[in-house]
Design an enzyme around this catalytic site. Structure first.
Site, PDB file in Angstrom:
ATOM      1  N   GLU A 255     -10.388  -1.994 -19.835  1.00  0.00           N
ATOM      2  CA  GLU A 255     -11.295  -2.642 -18.872  1.00  0.00           C
ATOM      3  C   GLU A 255     -10.580  -2.870 -17.541  1.00  0.00           C
ATOM      4  OE1 GLU A 255     -14.542  -2.844 -19.560  1.00  0.00           O
ATOM      5  OE2 GLU A 255     -13.846  -1.907 -21.422  1.00  0.00           O
ATOM      6  N   TRP A 258     -10.592   0.348 -15.789  1.00  0.00           N
ATOM      7  CA  TRP A 258     -11.889   0.595 -15.122  1.00  0.00           C
ATOM      8  C   TRP A 258     -11.873  -0.011 -13.716  1.00  0.00           C
ATOM      9  CZ3 TRP A 258     -15.905   3.674 -15.832  1.00  0.00           C
ATOM     10  CH2 TRP A 258     -16.228   4.135 -17.113  1.00  0.00           C
ATOM     11  N   TRP A 287     -38.077   6.282  -5.554  1.00  0.00           N
ATOM     12  CA  TRP A 287     -38.091   4.934  -6.130  1.00  0.00           C
ATOM     13  C   TRP A 287     -39.417   4.252  -5.826  1.00  0.00           C
ATOM     14  CZ3 TRP A 287     -34.229   4.601  -9.316  1.00  0.00           C
ATOM     15  CH2 TRP A 287     -33.007   5.254  -9.034  1.00  0.00           C
ATOM     16  N   ASN A 322     -21.171  -8.574 -19.572  1.00  0.00           N
ATOM     17  CA  ASN A 322     -21.187  -7.149 -19.216  1.00  0.00           C
ATOM     18  C   ASN A 322     -22.277  -6.354 -19.950  1.00  0.00           C
ATOM     19  OD1 ASN A 322     -20.032  -4.658 -18.035  1.00  0.00           O
ATOM     20  ND2 ASN A 322     -19.580  -4.214 -20.185  1.00  0.00           N
ATOM     21  N   TRP A 340     -31.585   1.348  -7.234  1.00  0.00           N
ATOM     22  CA  TRP A 340     -30.386   0.611  -7.687  1.00  0.00           C
ATOM     23  C   TRP A 340     -29.774  -0.201  -6.565  1.00  0.00           C
ATOM     24  CZ3 TRP A 340     -25.912   1.990  -5.133  1.00  0.00           C
ATOM     25  CH2 TRP A 340     -25.871   3.259  -4.545  1.00  0.00           C
ATOM     26  N   TRP A 363     -23.631  -0.243 -10.979  1.00  0.00           N
ATOM     27  CA  TRP A 363     -25.029   0.092 -10.650  1.00  0.00           C
ATOM     28  C   TRP A 363     -25.261   1.599 -10.645  1.00  0.00           C
ATOM     29  CZ3 TRP A 363     -29.408  -2.382 -10.927  1.00  0.00           C
ATOM     30  CH2 TRP A 363     -29.354  -3.762 -11.043  1.00  0.00           C
TER      31      TRP A 363
HETATM   32  P1  FAD Z   1     -13.636  -8.859 -19.498  1.00  0.00           P
HETATM   33  O1  FAD Z   1     -14.469  -8.087 -20.437  1.00  0.00           O
HETATM   34  O2  FAD Z   1     -12.803  -9.943 -20.048  1.00  0.00           O
HETATM   35  O3  FAD Z   1     -12.733  -7.803 -18.719  1.00  0.00           O
HETATM   36  C1  FAD Z   1     -11.520  -8.175 -18.062  1.00  0.00           C
HETATM   37  C2  FAD Z   1     -11.561  -7.730 -16.626  1.00  0.00           C
HETATM   38  O4  FAD Z   1     -11.626  -6.310 -16.531  1.00  0.00           O
HETATM   39  C3  FAD Z   1     -12.753  -8.221 -15.852  1.00  0.00           C
HETATM   40  O5  FAD Z   1     -12.561  -9.537 -15.408  1.00  0.00           O
HETATM   41  C4  FAD Z   1     -12.830  -7.215 -14.718  1.00  0.00           C
HETATM   42  O6  FAD Z   1     -11.932  -7.514 -13.675  1.00  0.00           O
HETATM   43  C5  FAD Z   1     -12.369  -5.936 -15.388  1.00  0.00           C
HETATM   44  N1  FAD Z   1     -13.538  -5.152 -15.806  1.00  0.00           N
HETATM   45  C6  FAD Z   1     -14.189  -5.222 -16.985  1.00  0.00           C
HETATM   46  N2  FAD Z   1     -15.178  -4.313 -17.027  1.00  0.00           N
HETATM   47  C7  FAD Z   1     -15.167  -3.676 -15.856  1.00  0.00           C
HETATM   48  C8  FAD Z   1     -15.943  -2.628 -15.295  1.00  0.00           C
HETATM   49  N3  FAD Z   1     -16.934  -2.030 -15.977  1.00  0.00           N
HETATM   50  N4  FAD Z   1     -15.671  -2.231 -14.033  1.00  0.00           N
HETATM   51  C9  FAD Z   1     -14.658  -2.788 -13.347  1.00  0.00           C
HETATM   52  N5  FAD Z   1     -13.886  -3.785 -13.820  1.00  0.00           N
HETATM   53  C10 FAD Z   1     -14.135  -4.212 -15.056  1.00  0.00           C
HETATM   54  N6  FAD Z   1     -17.253  -6.576 -12.330  1.00  0.00           N
HETATM   55  C11 FAD Z   1     -16.738  -7.252 -11.289  1.00  0.00           C
HETATM   56  O7  FAD Z   1     -15.590  -7.696 -11.347  1.00  0.00           O
HETATM   57  N7  FAD Z   1     -17.474  -7.447 -10.147  1.00  0.00           N
HETATM   58  C12 FAD Z   1     -18.752  -6.989 -10.025  1.00  0.00           C
HETATM   59  O8  FAD Z   1     -19.370  -7.167  -8.968  1.00  0.00           O
HETATM   60  C13 FAD Z   1     -19.324  -6.301 -11.127  1.00  0.00           C
HETATM   61  N8  FAD Z   1     -20.611  -5.855 -11.073  1.00  0.00           N
HETATM   62  C14 FAD Z   1     -21.125  -5.166 -12.148  1.00  0.00           C
HETATM   63  C15 FAD Z   1     -22.440  -4.664 -12.073  1.00  0.00           C
HETATM   64  C16 FAD Z   1     -23.002  -3.958 -13.130  1.00  0.00           C
HETATM   65  C17 FAD Z   1     -24.409  -3.410 -13.024  1.00  0.00           C
HETATM   66  C18 FAD Z   1     -22.238  -3.747 -14.301  1.00  0.00           C
HETATM   67  C19 FAD Z   1     -22.820  -2.988 -15.470  1.00  0.00           C
HETATM   68  C20 FAD Z   1     -20.935  -4.234 -14.388  1.00  0.00           C
HETATM   69  C21 FAD Z   1     -20.359  -4.939 -13.322  1.00  0.00           C
HETATM   70  N9  FAD Z   1     -19.032  -5.445 -13.380  1.00  0.00           N
HETATM   71  C22 FAD Z   1     -18.513  -6.103 -12.297  1.00  0.00           C
HETATM   72  C23 FAD Z   1     -18.153  -5.145 -14.534  1.00  0.00           C
HETATM   73  C24 FAD Z   1     -18.149  -6.182 -15.675  1.00  0.00           C
HETATM   74  O9  FAD Z   1     -19.461  -6.469 -16.070  1.00  0.00           O
HETATM   75  C25 FAD Z   1     -17.429  -7.474 -15.299  1.00  0.00           C
HETATM   76  O10 FAD Z   1     -16.150  -7.190 -14.772  1.00  0.00           O
HETATM   77  C26 FAD Z   1     -17.249  -8.386 -16.511  1.00  0.00           C
HETATM   78  O11 FAD Z   1     -18.488  -8.676 -17.097  1.00  0.00           O
HETATM   79  C27 FAD Z   1     -16.546  -9.678 -16.107  1.00  0.00           C
HETATM   80  O12 FAD Z   1     -16.424 -10.534 -17.202  1.00  0.00           O
HETATM   81  P2  FAD Z   1     -15.032 -10.840 -17.875  1.00  0.00           P
HETATM   82  O13 FAD Z   1     -14.055 -11.292 -16.842  1.00  0.00           O
HETATM   83  O14 FAD Z   1     -15.282 -11.735 -19.027  1.00  0.00           O
HETATM   84  O15 FAD Z   1     -14.612  -9.390 -18.345  1.00  0.00           O
END
Ligand code: FAD
Length: 433
Positions: A255, A258, A287, A322, A340, A363
């Site tokens: 993650e 990512w 759209w 997420n 989107w 997105w």
């Molecule tokens: P955890 O699951 O604990 O993950 C740890 C860290 O990994 C996160 O804090 C984040 O920094 C990073 N991470 C995890 N998943 C992703 C991912 N898919 N892409 C990039 N980094 C990731 N994340 C954001 O930080 N900012 C956003 O604006 C954002 N917008 C999103 C919009 C959509 C439509 C989707 C599907 C996902 C988005 N995410 C975003 C990714 C992800 O949903 C969040 O990072 C995550 O839910 C944050 O919760 P957590 O800290 O408990 O994550």
């Protein structure tokens, strides 16, 4: 002469790359933070909790610096004007700061760097917010990766102690300029108000990371780290977190990869940050510009409980799990066929962890137009997502307590109808059918 360190999205003294280099510059160091009116003036919500989060982090930095006999200069204004003032007021030999890859920040840093250079001040920028940036991870052919799995493989092959070690800032704290504490402008003086709701903590629980793989998709339990807001504003160090992830859980490390992946996508393909689809053919989709349905989605009134629960969680807390982000984004783009970019903008307003690269990546993934996107004909079914990830409706009932009563709205659109409509519209755009 002095060295100034400019804090932005790296609000910590510990393990901060740019601060470390500033402290080693050989001049006394004075740190500065600017509440940037170019950004703040665009925020409509005067109770925006991100500003409150930053304000709290700034107070904490100020306390730590005061204990070290130094201070933080906190300004409110346009960075170009603030730097003009600072440069008039102090004799500045060097300015250090950390990289920010967003288009606005890149343009700002270019202007400030040129201004400072013209005044005889050196301007140094450093990598701090990710493990690998820009072109550090490229394919064998020297091109940026556009698919996550090979990118992550190369990331893991390349990473070593050099990239993950902490910058020992503490060793050089003596270099902070000894001076009287300066004041921090209040939130009110900048036109904002505190809400006082607590923010997610920043401790990294070992047990949580160890069980991440099994628990991360269940929105009713605290199975994910909730560190996103801290990573966004740099109140924790990505290097420390990545080291923990490396030893504790590979899925969690992925993650974090990512996060790096989407940052380098924004860097190499800046059109994604300018409202364009990563895959240009997706910009041909017609759209539906349905304001009323968009509003229902925003407010959590679609009649699809998992979608409504997610949107209500977002509106109430600034966070959404997420799994549910994926469901609501897919629902908006595929079931409602709403652009989107509308959803992206709404998330940008509401998410505490809003980050241009990750949000755009998420997105575009959901709408099918991004890197790694699932084929367009794969359309999430909100009902089966619920059965899989919230079968007892625990998460749903928390946010939509009226779900089984008469007051709950009928589905805004029929699933089977929406699926067919989506396939037709996508096929027309992508295949000219
Ligand atoms: P955890 O699951 O604990 O993950 C740890 C860290 O990994 C996160 O804090 C984040 O920094 C990073 N991470 C995890 N998943 C992703 C991912 N898919 N892409 C990039 N980094 C990731 N994340 C954001 O930080 N900012 C956003 O604006 C954002 N917008 C999103 C919009 C959509 C439509 C989707 C599907 C996902 C988005 N995410 C975003 C990714 C992800 O949903 C969040 O990072 C995550 O839910 C944050 O919760 P957590 O800290 O408990 O994550």
């Amino acid at each position: 002469p002095l060295t100034l360190f400019w804090f932005r999205r790296d609000l910590r003294l510990h393990d901060n790359a740019g601060l470390y280099h500033a402290l080693k510059s050989g001049h006394p160091v004075l740190p500065v933070f600017i509440f940037d009116t170019e950004i703040l003036d665009k925020l409509e919500d005067k109770k925006d909790r991100r500003i409150e989060f930053i304000h709290l982090a700034i107070h904490k930095l100020q306390t730590q610096l005061t204990q070290l006999g130094s201070t933080l200069i906190v300004k409110y204004g346009k960075p170009s004007e603030v730097w003009q003032q600072l440069s008039d007021e102090y004799y500045i030999a060097e300015v250090h700061t950390n990289h920010d890859y967003e288009p606005y920040a890149l343009a700002r840093d270019k202007t400030i760097g040129e201004f400072l250079n013209a005044r005889g001040t050196a301007f140094y920028t450093h990598k701090d917010q990710c493990i690998f940036e820009k072109s550090e991870i490229l394919s064998g052919a020297g091109t940026p990766y556009t698919v996550f799995t090979p990118y992550s493989r190369k990331w893991k092959e390349t990473v070593n102690d050099f990239y993950l070690r902490s910058y020992p800032t503490e060793t050089y704290f003596e270099a902070f300029l000894k001076t009287q504490p300066l004041e921090i402008p209040s939130l009110e003086s900048m036109g904002f108000e505190a809400v006082g709701q607590p923010f997610p903590g920043k401790e990294v629980r070992k047990e949580l990371i160890e069980n991440y793989k099994e628990r991360r998709d269940i929105p009713s339990i605290p199975g994910t780290s909730r560190l996103s807001v801290h990573l966004r504003f740099g109140t924790i160090s990505i290097r420390e977190l990545a080291r923990k992830a490396q030893t504790l859980n590979e899925t969690f490390l992925n993650e974090l990869i990512w996060r790096d992946f989407y940052m380098q996508i924004l860097w190499h393909f800046p059109h994604v940050g300018q409202g364009k689809a990563f895959r240009p053919e997706y910009d041909k989709i017609e759209w539906r510009h349905d304001e009323a349905q968009f509003q229902a989605w925003c407010e959590g009134r679609t009649g699809y409980p998992i979608v409504d629960a997610g949107m209500r969680e977002l509106n109430a807390t600034g966070f959404m799990h997420n799994r549910v982000r994926m469901v609501v984004a897919s629902f908006l783009t595929k079931h409602l066929l709403i652009d989107w970019r509308w959803g992206e903008a709404y998330f940008a307003q509401k998410l505490l962890d809003f980050d241009l690269s990750a949000n755009n990546g998420g997105w575009q993934w959901a709408s099918g137009s991004g890197t790694d996107a699932a084929p367009y004909f794969r359309i999430f079914n909100p009902t089966s997502q619920t059965q899989k990830f919230d079968p007892q409706l625990v998460y749903i009932k928390k946010w939509v307590p009226e779900v089984s009563s008469f007051g709950y709205p009928q589905p805004i659109v029929d699933h089977a109808f929406a699926r067919e409509r989506c396939l037709k519209v996508y096929q027309k755009a992508l295949k000219g059918l």
